[in-house]
Structure formats: structure tokens, C-alpha cells
Design an enzyme around this catalytic site. Structure first.
Site, short mmCIF file in Angstrom:
data_model
loop_
_atom_site.label_atom_id
_atom_site.label_comp_id
_atom_site.label_asym_id
_atom_site.label_seq_id
_atom_site.Cartn_x
_atom_site.Cartn_y
_atom_site.Cartn_z
N THR A 16 -2.93 -3.92 -10.35
CA THR A 16 -2.62 -5.35 -10.28
C THR A 16 -3.86 -6.19 -10.53
O THR A 16 -3.77 -7.30 -11.07
CB THR A 16 -2.01 -5.67 -8.90
OG1 THR A 16 -0.75 -5.02 -8.82
CG2 THR A 16 -1.82 -7.16 -8.69
N SER A 70 -1.05 2.13 -10.78
CA SER A 70 -1.49 3.29 -9.99
C SER A 70 -0.34 4.06 -9.35
O SER A 70 -0.55 5.13 -8.80
CB SER A 70 -2.53 2.89 -8.96
OG SER A 70 -1.95 2.34 -7.81
N THR A 103 -3.31 -0.79 -6.09
CA THR A 103 -3.33 -0.56 -4.64
C THR A 103 -2.35 0.52 -4.18
O THR A 103 -2.47 1.02 -3.06
CB THR A 103 -3.04 -1.86 -3.87
OG1 THR A 103 -1.72 -2.31 -4.20
CG2 THR A 103 -4.05 -2.93 -4.19
N ASP A 104 -1.37 0.87 -5.04
CA ASP A 104 -0.35 1.83 -4.58
C ASP A 104 -0.93 3.19 -4.22
O ASP A 104 -0.46 3.84 -3.28
CB ASP A 104 0.74 2.01 -5.65
CG ASP A 104 1.63 0.78 -5.79
OD1 ASP A 104 1.57 -0.09 -4.89
OD2 ASP A 104 2.39 0.70 -6.77
#
Ligand code: ASP
Length: 205
Positions: A16, A70, A103-104
């Protein structure tokens, strides 16, 4: 260690933080992994100038290792990333490595690097909860914070660190706790190891 002639290497992997949406007011519906790492790095420079004063003594080098959302992180990308991190950290003139990441799976990558890269130099993983096009994109501030941490002499010997929303976490303990808030990362069992604001780093322990 003097900053003069020292380099901070910034590796891009997507996420992101490199995401774009069709309008600045659209913060949740966007496409991750659109902007290159060189563009992200430019976003932390002072307008019309170079890096903010605290970092101006360092040279910056960037490399696009991957460009993925990610959630699609793979063993192949992890392997390539670890090889590039080891390659750069082995150089005498490199102070530390910063990795921009979605961030995942940011915590998985941070834990993997923490356990698999043997170096005293800092590895700092950073992401953002809002795309680069959003009115209040958190990516530039987070990236600047991450570079400030990589440049900090006391970051050495702490393994892989995660910097999000002004907090510094150990890659071993950090986890994502929220799907949209900029305050999404926490280390519930251990607590943050420090904080960073306006390029000033403070260590809690
Ligand atoms: N799906 C995005 C990613 O992990 C989410 C984010 O970066 O916040 O790449």
C-alpha cells in the site's frame, strides 16, 4: 561511526505504501504496488531540496526487489530479498537497509529476516495503511522515520525492526492488529522498543 560516505539502501517490494487510488479521497479502495521505490524515496525529500537535515549527510541508494501486494508474498521473493539484504549489509559503506513492504505480511517478512540475516547493521521494514495518493498518506512519514532509525547509531545489534506510525518494534514480536487504522501495529507481549518523531529516535530499551 561517521555518517560521511555512509549509505542507506532502500529496497522496494510493493504494498500500500506504493499504492495508488483514482482519487485523493479514496483511502480504502486502491491498487497496491504501483509506485517505484525511487518515487517513494523522492516523497520524503524536502520540497525543492534533498533529504531533511538529520539525514543529509547520508547517501541513499534504492533498488526495486519486487513489486507485489504483500498478500501475494512468495518464498521466491523472500529468498531474493534476503540475498539482496545480505549483499548490501556486507558492504563497508552501508549503514543499514530499509525495506518498503505491504502490511499484510510485513510481520512475516520482518520475522524471517530477523532470524535469517546475520548482521549487526539495522534492517528496517516499513509500510503504510493508506495509499500514496491519499490526502493523508502515512507512507512518506513512515519511510522518513524508517530511514532515521536505520541511520541511528543505537539501531545496530537490534536485528530487524519495524517502523510504523512513529513506533519502532522488534521484528520478532510485532503484529498487525487493525485493518485500516494507521495505528495498526503492536507488540503485545514485548511492547515497542522505541519511537521516532521529526527524525529524532528515542529507545525505550
Ligand atoms: N494488501 C496490502 C499489502 O499488503 C495492504 C497494505 O500494504 O497495507 O500489500
Amino acid at each position: 561511526m561517521q555518517a560521511k560516505n555512509q549509505k542507506i539502501v532502500v529496497l522496494g517490494t510493493g504494498g500500500t505504501i506504493a499504492g495508488e487510488s483514482s482519487s485523493a479521497s479514496e483511502g480504502l479502495s486502491y491498487k497496491a504496488a504501483q509506485r517505484g521505490i525511487d518515487v517513494l524515496l523522492q516523497s520524503v525529500a524536502e520540497i525543492g531540496q534533498g533529504m531533511p537535515k538529520a539525514l543529509s549527510a547520508f547517501q541513499f541508494e534504492s533498488e526495486q526487489v519486487a513489486q507485489v501486494d504483500s498478500k501475494d508474498m512468495s518464498f521466491e521473493v523472500w529468498q531474493r530479498l534476503a540475498l539482496r539484504v545480505r549483499h548490501f549489509l556486507a558492504k563497508d559503506d552501508v549503514r543499514g537497509v530499509v525495506i518498503t513492504h505491504g502490511t499484510d505480511t510485513l510481520e512475516e517478512t520482518a520475522t524471517f529476516l530477523h532470524l535469517s540475516v546475520d548482521s549487526d547493521k539495522p534492517i528496517v521494514v516499513v509500510g503504510a495503511m493508506r495509499p500514496a495518493t491519499a490526502y493523508s498518506a502515512d507512507g512518506p512519514a513512515n519511510l522518513l522515520d524508517a530511514c532515521s532509525v536505520a541511520a541511528n547509531p543505537s539501531a545496530a545489534g537490534r536485528g530487524t525492526l519495524v517502523v510504523m506510525n512513529g513506533r519502532i518494534h522488534s521484528g520478532l514480536w510485532v503484529g498487525k492488529r487493525h485493518v485500516s487504522s494507521v495505528e495498526a501495529f503492536d507488540s503485545p507481549l514485548a511492547g515497542a522498543v522505541g519511537e521516532v518523531a521529526d527524525q529524532a529516535v528515542q529507545w525505550f530499551r
